[in-house]
Design a protein around this motif. Structure first.
Motif, PDB file in Angstrom:
ATOM      1  N   GLN A 173      52.290  19.751  38.104  1.00 62.03           N
ATOM      2  CA  GLN A 173      53.203  20.282  37.103  1.00 62.03           C
ATOM      3  C   GLN A 173      52.468  21.165  36.104  1.00 62.03           C
ATOM      4  O   GLN A 173      52.934  21.381  34.985  1.00 62.03           O
ATOM      5  CB  GLN A 173      53.910  19.134  36.374  1.00 62.03           C
ATOM      6  N   ALA A 174      51.342  21.708  36.523  1.00 60.42           N
ATOM      7  CA  ALA A 174      50.510  22.499  35.616  1.00 60.42           C
ATOM      8  C   ALA A 174      50.982  23.937  35.448  1.00 60.42           C
ATOM      9  O   ALA A 174      50.429  24.669  34.624  1.00 60.42           O
ATOM     10  CB  ALA A 174      49.061  22.485  36.106  1.00 60.42           C
ATOM     11  N   GLY A 175      51.971  24.380  36.203  1.00 56.83           N
ATOM     12  CA  GLY A 175      52.458  25.749  36.092  1.00 56.83           C
ATOM     13  C   GLY A 175      51.964  26.623  37.230  1.00 56.83           C
ATOM     14  O   GLY A 175      50.905  26.359  37.829  1.00 56.83           O
ATOM     15  N   ASP A 176      52.721  27.682  37.524  1.00 55.49           N
ATOM     16  CA  ASP A 176      52.431  28.515  38.695  1.00 55.49           C
ATOM     17  C   ASP A 176      51.056  29.158  38.650  1.00 55.49           C
ATOM     18  O   ASP A 176      50.339  29.177  39.653  1.00 55.49           O
ATOM     19  CB  ASP A 176      53.502  29.603  38.840  1.00 55.49           C
ATOM     20  N   ALA A 177      50.677  29.713  37.488  1.00 56.04           N
ATOM     21  CA  ALA A 177      49.381  30.403  37.401  1.00 56.04           C
ATOM     22  C   ALA A 177      48.232  29.443  37.680  1.00 56.04           C
ATOM     23  O   ALA A 177      47.298  29.766  38.427  1.00 56.04           O
ATOM     24  CB  ALA A 177      49.220  31.046  36.028  1.00 56.04           C
ATOM     25  N   ALA A 178      48.293  28.261  37.076  1.00 55.61           N
ATOM     26  CA  ALA A 178      47.234  27.277  37.273  1.00 55.61           C
ATOM     27  C   ALA A 178      47.206  26.794  38.715  1.00 55.61           C
ATOM     28  O   ALA A 178      46.132  26.657  39.321  1.00 55.61           O
ATOM     29  CB  ALA A 178      47.434  26.101  36.326  1.00 55.61           C
ATOM     30  N   ILE A 179      48.365  26.550  39.289  1.00 56.39           N
ATOM     31  CA  ILE A 179      48.434  26.073  40.673  1.00 56.39           C
ATOM     32  C   ILE A 179      47.865  27.122  41.632  1.00 56.39           C
ATOM     33  O   ILE A 179      47.088  26.798  42.537  1.00 56.39           O
ATOM     34  CB  ILE A 179      49.881  25.717  41.043  1.00 56.39           C
ATOM     35  N   GLN A 180      48.228  28.381  41.432  1.00 55.07           N
ATOM     36  CA  GLN A 180      47.748  29.440  42.322  1.00 55.07           C
ATOM     37  C   GLN A 180      46.234  29.581  42.261  1.00 55.07           C
ATOM     38  O   GLN A 180      45.561  29.701  43.299  1.00 55.07           O
ATOM     39  CB  GLN A 180      48.423  30.756  41.969  1.00 55.07           C
ATOM     40  N   LYS A 181      45.672  29.552  41.043  1.00 53.35           N
ATOM     41  CA  LYS A 181      44.225  29.713  40.930  1.00 53.35           C
ATOM     42  C   LYS A 181      43.491  28.471  41.430  1.00 53.35           C
ATOM     43  O   LYS A 181      42.418  28.580  42.044  1.00 53.35           O
ATOM     44  CB  LYS A 181      43.850  30.025  39.489  1.00 53.35           C
ATOM     45  N   ALA A 182      44.052  27.308  41.171  1.00 54.28           N
ATOM     46  CA  ALA A 182      43.417  26.093  41.675  1.00 54.28           C
ATOM     47  C   ALA A 182      43.439  26.068  43.204  1.00 54.28           C
ATOM     48  O   ALA A 182      42.459  25.684  43.849  1.00 54.28           O
ATOM     49  CB  ALA A 182      44.148  24.866  41.118  1.00 54.28           C
ATOM     50  N   TRP A 183      44.558  26.496  43.787  1.00 55.09           N
ATOM     51  CA  TRP A 183      44.659  26.542  45.250  1.00 55.09           C
ATOM     52  C   TRP A 183      43.653  27.529  45.831  1.00 55.09           C
ATOM     53  O   TRP A 183      43.006  27.247  46.849  1.00 55.09           O
ATOM     54  CB  TRP A 183      46.074  26.929  45.655  1.00 55.09           C
ATOM     55  N   ARG A 184      43.510  28.671  45.175  1.00 52.82           N
ATOM     56  CA  ARG A 184      42.569  29.678  45.657  1.00 52.82           C
ATOM     57  C   ARG A 184      41.137  29.123  45.659  1.00 52.82           C
ATOM     58  O   ARG A 184      40.367  29.340  46.604  1.00 52.82           O
ATOM     59  CB  ARG A 184      42.657  30.922  44.769  1.00 52.82           C
TER      60      ARG A 184
ATOM     61  N   ILE B 233      43.584  23.091  30.546  1.00 55.95           N
ATOM     62  CA  ILE B 233      43.819  23.729  31.836  1.00 55.95           C
ATOM     63  C   ILE B 233      44.044  25.234  31.642  1.00 55.95           C
ATOM     64  O   ILE B 233      43.535  26.052  32.422  1.00 55.95           O
ATOM     65  CB  ILE B 233      45.032  23.093  32.559  1.00 55.95           C
ATOM     66  N   GLY B 234      44.775  25.598  30.592  1.00 59.54           N
ATOM     67  CA  GLY B 234      44.981  27.017  30.303  1.00 59.54           C
ATOM     68  C   GLY B 234      43.678  27.751  30.079  1.00 59.54           C
ATOM     69  O   GLY B 234      43.500  28.892  30.560  1.00 59.54           O
ATOM     70  N   ARG B 235      42.743  27.142  29.365  1.00 64.52           N
ATOM     71  CA  ARG B 235      41.436  27.785  29.148  1.00 64.52           C
ATOM     72  C   ARG B 235      40.661  27.923  30.449  1.00 64.52           C
ATOM     73  O   ARG B 235      39.993  28.938  30.677  1.00 64.52           O
ATOM     74  CB  ARG B 235      40.626  26.970  28.122  1.00 64.52           C
ATOM     75  N   LEU B 236      40.776  26.917  31.310  1.00 64.56           N
ATOM     76  CA  LEU B 236      40.105  27.006  32.612  1.00 64.56           C
ATOM     77  C   LEU B 236      40.703  28.136  33.459  1.00 64.56           C
ATOM     78  O   LEU B 236      39.975  28.857  34.151  1.00 64.56           O
ATOM     79  CB  LEU B 236      40.228  25.689  33.364  1.00 64.56           C
TER      80      LEU B 236
ATOM     81  N   ALA C 230      32.746  24.418  38.730  1.00 70.16           N
ATOM     82  CA  ALA C 230      33.532  25.076  39.774  1.00 70.16           C
ATOM     83  C   ALA C 230      34.723  24.233  40.202  1.00 70.16           C
ATOM     84  O   ALA C 230      35.745  24.773  40.642  1.00 70.16           O
ATOM     85  CB  ALA C 230      32.639  25.383  40.975  1.00 70.16           C
ATOM     86  N   TRP C 231      34.620  22.912  40.054  1.00 70.87           N
ATOM     87  CA  TRP C 231      35.678  22.005  40.497  1.00 70.87           C
ATOM     88  C   TRP C 231      36.617  21.589  39.375  1.00 70.87           C
ATOM     89  O   TRP C 231      37.609  20.902  39.628  1.00 70.87           O
ATOM     90  CB  TRP C 231      35.058  20.753  41.124  1.00 70.87           C
ATOM     91  N   ARG C 232      36.317  21.980  38.146  1.00 69.24           N
ATOM     92  CA  ARG C 232      37.122  21.502  37.018  1.00 69.24           C
ATOM     93  C   ARG C 232      38.595  21.884  37.150  1.00 69.24           C
ATOM     94  O   ARG C 232      39.478  21.042  36.960  1.00 69.24           O
ATOM     95  CB  ARG C 232      36.573  22.074  35.708  1.00 69.24           C
ATOM     96  N   LEU C 233      38.885  23.130  37.467  1.00 68.42           N
ATOM     97  CA  LEU C 233      40.279  23.569  37.525  1.00 68.42           C
ATOM     98  C   LEU C 233      41.036  22.917  38.683  1.00 68.42           C
ATOM     99  O   LEU C 233      42.133  22.366  38.464  1.00 68.42           O
ATOM    100  CB  LEU C 233      40.364  25.090  37.601  1.00 68.42           C
TER     101      LEU C 233
ATOM    102  N   PRO D  19      37.998  34.622  37.155  1.00 69.76           N
ATOM    103  CA  PRO D  19      38.131  36.075  37.361  1.00 69.76           C
ATOM    104  C   PRO D  19      39.505  36.418  37.944  1.00 69.76           C
ATOM    105  O   PRO D  19      40.075  35.640  38.713  1.00 69.76           O
ATOM    106  CB  PRO D  19      37.021  36.400  38.350  1.00 69.76           C
ATOM    107  N   GLN D  20      40.033  37.542  37.540  1.00 67.25           N
ATOM    108  CA  GLN D  20      41.346  37.975  38.014  1.00 67.25           C
ATOM    109  C   GLN D  20      41.276  38.464  39.474  1.00 67.25           C
ATOM    110  O   GLN D  20      40.275  38.933  39.929  1.00 67.25           O
ATOM    111  CB  GLN D  20      41.888  39.110  37.129  1.00 67.25           C
TER     112      GLN D  20
END
Length: 289
Positions: A153-164, A280-283, A255-258, A288-289
């Protein structure tokens, strides 16, 4: 993606060194010595305890806790040895040896000045555990993380970057506990005994460390009267000690925090949700974009 119980784990849960007891009758002599969200812990006598799971808990984590505890014991780690399974009033349970001693969290709360030494011992023990091999009977840590990231439930941006990140980070094959914190460590005569193996896996030690850091930093901070500053100091001290005992770099843990934080964030009651969401937002912004 759907996580499935491996055939090896399913077989280990019902055969080999296991036994089953059906129709067990609860005795008035049993003493409840613990209770959590998924199970109650009953002392049957001076030598045995029963972890009795709630009726809505499926067999996967139960079988995993039993098999992982046996595997860790076989590697020489001090654990509460599981000896078998029982079924009581439609509920499943695991029989363990009884370990006499208080958990590390209680010891720290009673005498806070002991935190420095006890957390250092915890970090050293975890570093030793991470040198032990995982097993094919355990799930892969990366599969568990990906499964939970999808349901975060962390939000789309966080989920996408964590998945990547979960797609590109190394997987590993070491024994990882998945819930390694002072509440799951018993201070016994034979040393520190590790309990609650329901989230164990084969994977990367750095991810397990990131998980422990997160638990120390946020899991206890939701308690009434808990100090966020004390939690932060404890988490930093733990990281410092673990790196000293293991030789692991800060970058490897970071590297694993997010991925770990996003996988953990599910709106759990009792957590400092706003602080965790900001972290999580700061992570996310640091990536990098």
């Amino acid at each position: 993606m759907r996580l499935r119980l491996s055939q090896a784990l399913a077989d280990r849960a019902i055969c080999g060194h296991q036994w089953w007891m059906d129709g067990v009758v609860q005795s008035d002599d049993w003493e409840k010595i613990g209770e959590g969200a998924s199970a109650e812990v009953w002392a049957l006598d001076d030598r045995r305890v029963l972890k009795l799971f709630r009726a809505d808990v499926n067999d996967v984590p139960i079988a995993l806790e039993q098999a992982a505890g046996q595997w860790a014991d076989a590697q020489g780690l001090a654990v509460a040895r599981p000896s078998g399974r029982i079924r009581l009033d439609g509920r499943e349970g695991i029989m363990f040896e009884r370990v006499h001693g208080i958990d590390m969290l209680t010891a720290i709360l009673r005498k806070p000045f002991r935190m420095w030494r006890l957390i250092a011992r915890m970090a050293r023990l975890q570093a030793q555990m991470h040198r032990m091999p995982g097993s094919e009977i355990l799930p892969r840590q990366i599969d568990v993380l990906r499964h939970r990231i999808q349901r975060s439930q962390a939000g789309d941006a966080a989920i996408q970057k964590a998945w990547r990140l979960a797609e590109i980070l190394p997987t590993g094959d070491r024994l990882t506990h998945g819930d390694f914190h002072p509440g799951n460590l018993l201070l016994a005569e034979r040393g520190i005994v590790v309990i609650d193996w329901a989230q164990a896996s084969s994977g990367m030690p750095a991810a397990d460390v990131a998980r422990t850091e997160l638990l120390l930093r946020f899991a206890g901070a939701g308690r009434k009267g808990a100090s966020p500053l004390a939690a932060l100091i404890t988490a930093h001290w733990y990281r410092h000690c673990y790196k000293r005992y293991s030789g692991m770099s800060t970058a490897a843990i970071n590297a694993w925090r997010l991925p770990v934080a996003v996988a953990w964030y599910r709106g759990q009651a009792g957590l400092p949700q706003e602080r965790l969401a900001r972290w999580i937002g700061r992570l996310v912004h640091a990536q990098p974009q």
